[in-house]
Design an enzyme around this catalytic site. Structure first.
Site, mmCIF file in Angstrom:
data_model
loop_
_atom_site.group_PDB
_atom_site.id
_atom_site.type_symbol
_atom_site.label_atom_id
_atom_site.label_comp_id
_atom_site.label_asym_id
_atom_site.label_seq_id
_atom_site.Cartn_x
_atom_site.Cartn_y
_atom_site.Cartn_z
ATOM 1 N N ARG A 145 0.823 -1.221 0.000
ATOM 2 C CA ARG A 145 0.000 0.000 0.000
ATOM 3 C C ARG A 145 0.851 1.261 0.000
ATOM 4 N NH1 ARG A 145 -2.915 -1.099 5.480
ATOM 5 N NH2 ARG A 145 -0.772 -1.724 5.843
ATOM 6 N N HIS A 175 15.545 30.321 14.774
ATOM 7 C CA HIS A 175 15.230 29.367 13.715
ATOM 8 C C HIS A 175 14.861 30.118 12.445
ATOM 9 C CE1 HIS A 175 12.017 27.182 11.459
ATOM 10 N NE2 HIS A 175 12.985 26.292 11.429
ATOM 11 N N GLN A 225 1.047 23.856 19.802
ATOM 12 C CA GLN A 225 0.475 24.509 18.626
ATOM 13 C C GLN A 225 1.140 23.930 17.385
ATOM 14 O OE1 GLN A 225 0.077 28.888 18.867
ATOM 15 N NE2 GLN A 225 1.240 28.984 16.988
ATOM 16 N N HIS A 275 13.912 33.518 13.876
ATOM 17 C CA HIS A 275 12.972 33.830 14.939
ATOM 18 C C HIS A 275 13.216 32.992 16.183
ATOM 19 C CE1 HIS A 275 10.157 34.463 11.267
ATOM 20 N NE2 HIS A 275 10.848 35.559 11.500
ATOM 21 N N LYS A 304 10.642 23.551 18.862
ATOM 22 C CA LYS A 304 9.941 23.318 17.598
ATOM 23 C C LYS A 304 10.393 21.986 17.010
ATOM 24 C CE LYS A 304 10.077 28.208 16.257
ATOM 25 N NZ LYS A 304 10.591 29.163 15.272
ATOM 26 N N ASP A 336 11.823 40.555 8.833
ATOM 27 C CA ASP A 336 12.983 39.660 8.904
ATOM 28 C C ASP A 336 14.244 40.320 8.354
ATOM 29 O OD1 ASP A 336 11.456 37.737 10.118
ATOM 30 O OD2 ASP A 336 11.229 36.494 8.330
ATOM 31 N N TYR A 377 5.286 23.035 11.412
ATOM 32 C CA TYR A 377 5.984 23.215 12.680
ATOM 33 C C TYR A 377 5.073 22.720 13.800
ATOM 34 C CZ TYR A 377 7.764 27.559 10.345
ATOM 35 O OH TYR A 377 8.268 28.512 9.503
#
Length: 181
Positions: A23, A119, A46, A62, A72, A168, A132
């Protein structure tokens, strides 16, 4: 899952152990207990999805600081990215050192980013999609960042940046007093 630590304490590469048959395959992408057993902060508060139209799109660098530092688990589910993280932990013997990993839909690899690391990633293909899992919800007022092109970091980006947000591109350089706490 196969969790492999790196030269920077707390950073890990997470590879899948595929169980295949006619499969296709099945693989566990996350297991809270395996993360705890490996000394990692479980990253499940989250989940976020990022889609990027063009190769050369940069998102980052960040981090979130107290009272909401986040771990993360980052995975590329379509296309390919170069993911880079930088150790920002005060007093760490590897402070300002980085880990760079190519994450692709084909290699199905994930990068575990500990709390207090910056990151960012650069898309290597058009249509790159990134998922994430994070240990903390986004908390306004706790976000900090580093410039992706800071000469004091000399991050080894795989290609030129073609698309970047104004925010950024405007993070302060370390030499100019970047605020990291």
């Amino acid at each position: 899952m196969k969790i492999t630590t790196t030269d920077i304490e707390g950073v890990a590469i997470v590879d899948l152990e595929l169980r295949g048959d006619d499969r296709g395959f099945f693989a566990r992408t996350y297991d809270r207990q395996e993360f705890l057993d490996a000394g990692l902060v479980p990253a499940v508060e989250q989940c976020n999805l990022s889609f990027n139209h063009k190769a050369g799109t940069l998102r980052g660098m960040h981090t979130q600081v107290d009272p909401a530092p986040e771990a993360k688990l980052v995975r590329c589910t379509a296309g390919a990215i170069q993911d880079i993280i930088v150790d920002l932990r005060p007093g760490s013997p590897t402070r300002f050192q980085h880990v760079a990993v190519e994450l692709t839909a084909d290699n199905r690899r994930a990068l575990y980013v500990p709390p207090y690391f910056a990151h960012g990633y650069l898309t290597l293909t058009d249509g790159a999609e990134v998922v994430y899992q994070v240990s903390q919800a986004y908390t306004p007022g706790t976000e900090r960042g580093l410039r992706y092109d800071d000469p004091d970091l000399a991050l080894p980006w795989a290609r030129d940046v073609a698309v970047i947000s104004e925010k950024d591109a405007a993070w302060t350089l370390l030499a100019d007093g970047a605020v990291l706490t």
